[in-house]
Motif scaffolding. Structure first.
Motif, short mmCIF file in Angstrom:
data_model
loop_
_atom_site.label_atom_id
_atom_site.label_comp_id
_atom_site.label_asym_id
_atom_site.label_seq_id
_atom_site.Cartn_x
_atom_site.Cartn_y
_atom_site.Cartn_z
N TYR A 209 -11.86 -0.67 1.06
CA TYR A 209 -13.25 -1.01 1.39
C TYR A 209 -14.19 -0.57 0.27
O TYR A 209 -14.72 0.54 0.24
N ALA A 210 -14.41 -1.49 -0.66
CA ALA A 210 -15.21 -1.20 -1.85
C ALA A 210 -16.63 -0.75 -1.50
O ALA A 210 -17.24 0.01 -2.26
N HIS A 211 -17.14 -1.18 -0.37
CA HIS A 211 -18.55 -0.90 -0.04
C HIS A 211 -18.83 0.56 0.24
O HIS A 211 -19.99 0.95 0.39
N LEU A 212 -17.80 1.39 0.31
CA LEU A 212 -18.04 2.81 0.57
C LEU A 212 -18.43 3.59 -0.68
O LEU A 212 -18.75 4.77 -0.60
N SER A 213 -18.38 2.96 -1.85
CA SER A 213 -18.69 3.71 -3.07
C SER A 213 -19.45 2.85 -4.07
O SER A 213 -19.30 1.63 -4.11
N SER A 214 -20.25 3.51 -4.88
CA SER A 214 -20.94 2.82 -5.98
C SER A 214 -20.29 3.16 -7.32
O SER A 214 -20.83 2.86 -8.37
N ASP A 215 -19.13 3.79 -7.26
CA ASP A 215 -18.48 4.23 -8.50
C ASP A 215 -16.97 4.00 -8.38
O ASP A 215 -16.18 4.94 -8.34
N LEU A 216 -16.59 2.74 -8.31
CA LEU A 216 -15.20 2.38 -8.03
C LEU A 216 -14.28 2.59 -9.23
O LEU A 216 -14.70 2.49 -10.39
N LEU B 224 -13.41 6.44 5.31
CA LEU B 224 -14.06 6.34 6.62
C LEU B 224 -12.93 6.09 7.62
O LEU B 224 -12.23 5.08 7.53
#
Ligand SMILES: [Mg+2]
Lengths: 155, 155
Positions: free
Chosen positions: B78-85, B4
């Motif tokens: 920014y971990a919150h951008l994905s559900s598959d880190l 982002l």
């Protein structure tokens, strides 16, 4: 629906320019201190159960606000949180219903940034361990699609 | 990888508290004016081709910075951008390589917020039509998974 909830010292926005899907009657600029800022992306699957999605989202937002001890909520449409958006019409309906739902809570101040506008914004995130949360809201009466995971991030 | 990209008047952060996956040697607080802020989530599929992912991400970031006319880049995990880190180890490797890759560009100022820390931050987004972009970067030599869509949002 994808939600990114940020416990903020301050959030302010100013609508700059319409996109082709801009809603018309808007509050062009506003701000809120000591707020829960709720970035929202309404998704295509939410259209299957708008009322159910709104109810779940409102419950999630209010629960978070209570944990954080804030009664100020800024709903902020944020298309970038999803790659599978709803129609603009459904998004505006959902956002307005979320605003109305949160507004039922006594003593709360609920504001909503306009959908479909390019907006400048300033945000300050507090940075404590619960100050950034993401949530995936799925309509309750729709079977979850296999490629969609229910995800809760607290980091 | 999910990116982002936000064209910002200012971005500043301050590391507050470690998470269990915190990197150790960090710059605990920093800021950058007139910057491209790049929120990044490194994803599990990126681990299949770290070099290729980094190369694509760096190219995308530099291209965007040139369009916007800024030479200041803040990389912000920014971990919150994905559900598959990805694993934290891979994420730190990718982020450091992105920092190094962007730093090859002459006259650029590249900063990187620390991975695995709770951070307070302040961000101001300019709000013009190109000031918020999201990008999905997929490793080039890996077959795209059917549930992953290549998505470009400009709103
Ligand atoms: Mg996503």
């Amino acid at each position: 629906m994808q939600l990114l909830l940020i416990h903020s010292d301050n959030i302010e926005y100013s609508a700059q320019k319409k996109t082709p899907v801009a809603e018309e009657e808007i509050i062009p600029q506003d701000s809120l201190d000591e707020a829960l800022t709720v970035f929202c992306a309404v998704e295509s699957s939410d259209e299957d159960d708008i009322e159910g999605t709104v109810k779940k989202a409102v419950a999630e937002i209010l629960e978070t606000s209570k944990k954080l001890g804030t009664k100020n909520i800024m709903l902020y449409p944020y298309a970038h949180l999803s790659s599978d958006l709803s129609s603009p019409k459904a998004a505006v309906e959902v956002l307005k219903k979320m605003e109305a739902g949160c507004s039922c809570e006594e003593d709360y101040t609920i504001k909503r940034a306009p959908f479909g506008w390019y907006k400048s914004f300033k945000l300050s995130c507090k940075g404590h361990p619960l100050s950034e949360l993401s949530r995936t809201i799925t309509p309750g009466d729709v079977e979850e699609k296999p490629e969609k995971k229910q995800v809760t991030h607290e980091f």
